[in-house]
Design an enzyme around this catalytic site. Structure first.
Site, PDB file in Angstrom:
ATOM      1  N   LYS A  56      41.296  33.019  33.912  1.00 43.72           N
ATOM      2  CA  LYS A  56      42.721  32.696  34.060  1.00 43.72           C
ATOM      3  C   LYS A  56      42.998  31.238  33.657  1.00 43.72           C
ATOM      4  O   LYS A  56      42.076  30.502  33.309  1.00 43.72           O
ATOM      5  CB  LYS A  56      43.156  32.988  35.495  1.00 43.72           C
TER       6      LYS A  56
HETATM    7  C1  LIG Z   1      43.799  38.732  36.991  1.00 42.90           C
HETATM    8  C2  LIG Z   1      44.942  39.532  37.487  1.00 42.90           C
HETATM    9  C3  LIG Z   1      44.992  40.022  38.804  1.00 42.90           C
HETATM   10  C4  LIG Z   1      43.847  39.963  39.769  1.00 42.90           C
HETATM   11  O1  LIG Z   1      43.262  38.739  39.951  1.00 42.90           O
HETATM   12  P1  LIG Z   1      41.692  38.660  40.315  1.00 42.90           P
HETATM   13  O2  LIG Z   1      41.518  37.227  40.696  1.00 42.90           O
HETATM   14  O3  LIG Z   1      40.940  39.017  39.084  1.00 42.90           O
HETATM   15  O4  LIG Z   1      41.443  39.591  41.446  1.00 42.90           O
HETATM   16  C5  LIG Z   1      46.127  40.689  39.207  1.00 42.90           C
HETATM   17  N1  LIG Z   1      47.157  40.898  38.377  1.00 42.90           N
HETATM   18  C6  LIG Z   1      47.143  40.470  37.105  1.00 42.90           C
HETATM   19  C7  LIG Z   1      48.330  40.733  36.235  1.00 42.90           C
HETATM   20  C8  LIG Z   1      46.026  39.796  36.612  1.00 42.90           C
HETATM   21  O5  LIG Z   1      46.015  39.401  35.332  1.00 42.90           O
END
Ligand SMILES: *Cc1c(COP(=O)(O)O)cnc(C)c1O
Length: 371
Positions: free
Chosen positions: A181
């Site tokens: 992210k």
């Molecule tokens: C990455 C993501 C999540 C979940 O986050 P994690 O930290 O991987 O559990 C939820 N929603 C969206 C749209 C994402 O891109």
């Protein structure tokens, strides 16, 4: 060429080393508290309004559990990461799959409105490709319909909407710090809300529902005598992960944000106006893109993906619509717009480790393949 990757190095390694040798306290403690303080200051909110958790999915799950009773319905776009849906069903609520707008892949409120029932409790806008879309319209819709808003802002850390940072305003906002992210803590997530009832649920919920344990942990202790009023989870963040996150937060504005927006604008300049392709709408002065999707028209998406693969370039499909998964499927439910977009969408490599030459190589291949 990889679709995505973590950009971490000596600074993060040094921070983890510091926590490891410092005081042998790797659970949730001072480092997490410091990360929360810095995140609150970044977002311009009070520290009482933020809580770090173990993942973005955990953030969403705790948020849904805080505002929904079992059986309540949550309006959510089908075209999202599976985590959005699992967070809702995991809390015993029901994800109600909605269409997206083809321009932004954000929730189609006209479609959502038709799906409102007596049991609808909340709407979960997903900031697809980091774009909060018409977030003001979502809040106006929610207010009009008497719904809570749980923002899946997992991809939108550091983005703005109408001049304000995403996460700095609104109802319940959830971020992810997973490995790829906009910033990472290794794994991690964040819930932000000004509603202290929600924040108490989240703070307790991340520590098995043990009440006011957070205060103890931030002083290096824990509660031995306690009470529990509701279901909780082991969803707290570790000091090790917070140490990584703190370094990443410091690097975000100078390094990661400009790198991502620069690459995304280079993609746009190379692919804009091409027949056979559609870029999603996004204002790169406001959005720091986590992914770089494009729509490939005329049934050529798979051919483009194959051509990229032949050149050693990874690509992705964000996402398989959740209403097509066996667990969430229903025979009555068809979302024609979403299903069409699913056949067109293709994400090209995007991470701060790439340069313009890499983007050119991807674009040359894509343009060649749609020929
Ligand atoms: C990455 C993501 C999540 C979940 O986050 P994690 O930290 O991987 O559990 C939820 N929603 C969206 C749209 C994402 O891109």
């Amino acid at each position: 060429m990889r679709l995505s990757r973590s950009i971490v190095g000596e600074q993060e390694a040094e921070a983890v080393r510091r926590v490891l040798v410092e005081d042998g306290f790797l659970g949730m403690g001072r480092e997490v508290q410091a990360f929360e303080r810095e995140l609150a200051s970044f977002l311009g909110v009070s520290t009482t309004e933020v809580a770090c958790v173990s993942s973005g999915t955990a953030a969403l799950h705790l948020a849904v559990a805080a505002v929904c009773e079992p059986g309540d319905e949550v309006l959510v776009q089908s075209l999202s990461f599976l985590a959005s849906f699992q967070a809702i069903s995991g809390a015993g609520a029901v994800p109600v799959a909605c269409e997206v707008l083809p321009e932004t892949f954000t929730i189609d409120l006209a479609d959502a409105e038709v799906r409102i029932t007596q049991r609808t409790r909340a709407v979960m806008p997903v900031h697809y490709a980091s774009n909060p879309g018409s977030l003001d319209a979502v809040y106006a819709f929610a207010e009009q319909q008497g719904l809570r808003v749980i923002e899946d802002a997992a991809q939108a850390f550091g983005c703005t909407h109408a001049g304000r940072l995403v996460g700095s305003f609104g109802d319940v906002r959830c971020f992810s710090f997973d490995g790829i992210k906009n910033i990472t803590s290794g794994e991690g997530g964040l819930v932000v809300s000004g509603d202290q009832t929600v924040m108490d649920c989240v703070r307790n919920g991340r520590l098995l529902g043990v009440e006011r344990d957070t205060e103890q942990r931030y002083q290096g202790g824990r509660s031995w005598v306690f009470d529990v009023h509701r279901q909780g989870y082991r969803y707290h963040m570790s000091n090790l992960f917070a140490a990584v996150g703190r370094v990443q937060l410091r690097r975000f504005r100078q390094e990661f944000a400009p790198a991502r927006t620069h690459l995304a604008s280079h993609y746009r300049s190379r692919l804009k106006g091409e027949e056979g392709l559609r870029l999603l709408e996004a204002d790169l002065n406001a959005v720091v893109p986590h992914i770089q999707p494009v729509r490939v028209l005329n049934g050529k998406r798979d051919a483009v993906q194959d051509a990229l693969k032949m050149r050693g370039i990874e690509s992705g499909i964000h996402y398989k619509p959740n209403h097509l998964l066996t667990f969430y499927r229903s025979d009555q439910l068809h979302l024609p717009v979403t299903e069409r977009l699913y056949g067109e969408v293709l994400s090209m490599p995007l991470h701060p480790g790439l340069n313009e030459t890499d983007v050119d190589r991807v674009c040359d291949t894509v343009l060649d393949a749609i020929g």
